[in-house]
Design a protein around this motif. Structure first.
Motif, PDB file in Angstrom:
ATOM      1  N   VAL A   1       0.814  -1.219   0.000  1.00 30.45           N
ATOM      2  CA  VAL A   1       0.000   0.000   0.000  1.00 30.45           C
ATOM      3  C   VAL A   1       0.849   1.272   0.000  1.00 30.45           C
ATOM      4  CG1 VAL A   1      -0.248   0.431   2.495  1.00 30.45           C
ATOM      5  CG2 VAL A   1      -2.201   0.783   0.980  1.00 30.45           C
ATOM      6  N   ALA A   2       2.161   1.124   0.034  1.00 35.47           N
ATOM      7  CA  ALA A   2       3.061   2.277   0.224  1.00 35.47           C
ATOM      8  C   ALA A   2       2.881   3.363  -0.844  1.00 35.47           C
ATOM      9  CB  ALA A   2       4.512   1.803   0.257  1.00 35.47           C
ATOM     10  N   ASP A   3       2.797   2.974  -2.107  1.00 30.42           N
ATOM     11  CA  ASP A   3       2.704   3.977  -3.174  1.00 30.42           C
ATOM     12  C   ASP A   3       1.393   4.753  -3.112  1.00 30.42           C
ATOM     13  OD1 ASP A   3       5.192   3.264  -4.087  1.00 30.42           O
ATOM     14  OD2 ASP A   3       4.463   2.036  -5.753  1.00 30.42           O
ATOM     15  N   ASP A   4       0.294   4.031  -2.898  1.00 33.10           N
ATOM     16  CA  ASP A   4      -0.997   4.715  -2.791  1.00 33.10           C
ATOM     17  C   ASP A   4      -1.042   5.613  -1.562  1.00 33.10           C
ATOM     18  OD1 ASP A   4      -2.121   3.658  -5.104  1.00 33.10           O
ATOM     19  OD2 ASP A   4      -2.914   1.903  -4.072  1.00 33.10           O
ATOM     20  N   ALA A   5      -0.474   5.131  -0.461  1.00 36.66           N
ATOM     21  CA  ALA A   5      -0.430   5.948   0.760  1.00 36.66           C
ATOM     22  C   ALA A   5       0.370   7.225   0.514  1.00 36.66           C
ATOM     23  CB  ALA A   5       0.178   5.146   1.907  1.00 36.66           C
ATOM     24  N   GLN A   6       1.474   7.095  -0.206  1.00 37.36           N
ATOM     25  CA  GLN A   6       2.320   8.257  -0.530  1.00 37.36           C
ATOM     26  C   GLN A   6       1.522   9.301  -1.323  1.00 37.36           C
ATOM     27  OE1 GLN A   6       5.844   8.569   0.227  1.00 37.36           O
ATOM     28  NE2 GLN A   6       5.402  10.690  -0.310  1.00 37.36           N
ATOM     29  N   THR A   7       0.693   8.830  -2.257  1.00 37.33           N
ATOM     30  CA  THR A   7      -0.136   9.746  -3.047  1.00 37.33           C
ATOM     31  C   THR A   7      -1.092  10.525  -2.154  1.00 37.33           C
ATOM     32  OG1 THR A   7      -0.011   8.293  -4.975  1.00 37.33           O
ATOM     33  CG2 THR A   7      -1.832   9.863  -4.926  1.00 37.33           C
TER      34      THR A   7
END
Length: 231
Positions: A184-190
């Motif tokens: 989920v890291a990339d979506d969380a970063q967004t």
């Protein structure tokens, strides 16, 4: 908190944000649904606490409706198939443990791991959320601490006979949380949620819960290290 989100100039209506939000929103909706079902199952396994556990399950159902409203507010359709797959590992392990009557494992998965994961995510999300979602999430976090407390109290009262099973359940399930955080890291970063902050907050919540139950600092460091096997 509103000022912090404004300073980051988050565009809640951008396609990139809404695309990431479709998965994050689905995860919290599915997480609350999983919790709702898990507490109903725990009520069957712990009939002496049935009334409390049914109350907690109803609370989770209300949370789910709140997060569904957050998605509608941003005109985002949650990606529920993604979320079901996201929770598949913990879901499967909980179902297996429940079928075997392993109450301790079920409590570790739901009352510690899932609740700590949720609290960490909500704590990091609140400062960067849109106004509507922030108010909903602040209310949810207060409830989640009461859920965490139920598991802590029961496991503390039954610590001596639960310790070995807790350690085994931790060994099996903590690595799954790391995979979930990475996924989920990339979506969380967004959404302006830093992965490192999520990890740190989860480990603080989880470590405090283990300490409250009766584990020593050395134990907690050893148990926490199992998560690194999936990092």
């Amino acid at each position: 908190m509103q000022q912090f989100a404004a300073e980051l100039e988050i565009d809640f209506k951008s396609e990139k944000y809404k695309d990431a939000y479709s998965r994050i929103n689905a995860i919290v909706i599915e997480g609350e649904q999983e919790a709702h079902e898990n507490y109903i199952k725990l009520a069957e396994l712990l009939p002496a606490h049935q009334e409390t556990l049914i109350r907690l399950s109803k609370m989770e159902s209300r949370h789910k409706k709140g997060f569904e409203a957050c998605g509608r507010n941003l005109q985002v359709e949650p990606d529920l198939p993604f979320a079901k797959e996201f929770f598949a590992g913990l879901h499967g392990n909980f179902q297996k443990a429940a079928a075997e009557g392993k109450v301790v494992t079920c409590l570790l998965i739901q009352s510690l791991i899932i609740e700590c994961f949720a609290i960490a995510a909500y704590n990091i999300y609140i400062p960067v959320a849109d106004d509507f979602a922030r108010k909903i999430t602040e209310g949810v976090v207060k409830d989640e601490y009461s859920h965490l407390n139920f598991g802590e109290v029961w496991l503390k009262e039954n610590f001596a006979e639960s310790k070995a099973e807790l350690e085994e359940a931790n060994r099996q399930n903590l690595p799954i949380v790391w995979k979930m955080l990475n996924e989920v890291a990339d979506d969380a970063q967004t959404l302006a949620m830093e992965k490192d902050a999520l990890v740190e907050d989860f480990m603080i919540q989880y470590g405090e819960a283990l300490s409250n139950i009766g584990f020593t600092t050395r134990d907690i460091m050893r148990l926490s290290a199992y998560g690194l096997t999936a990092a």
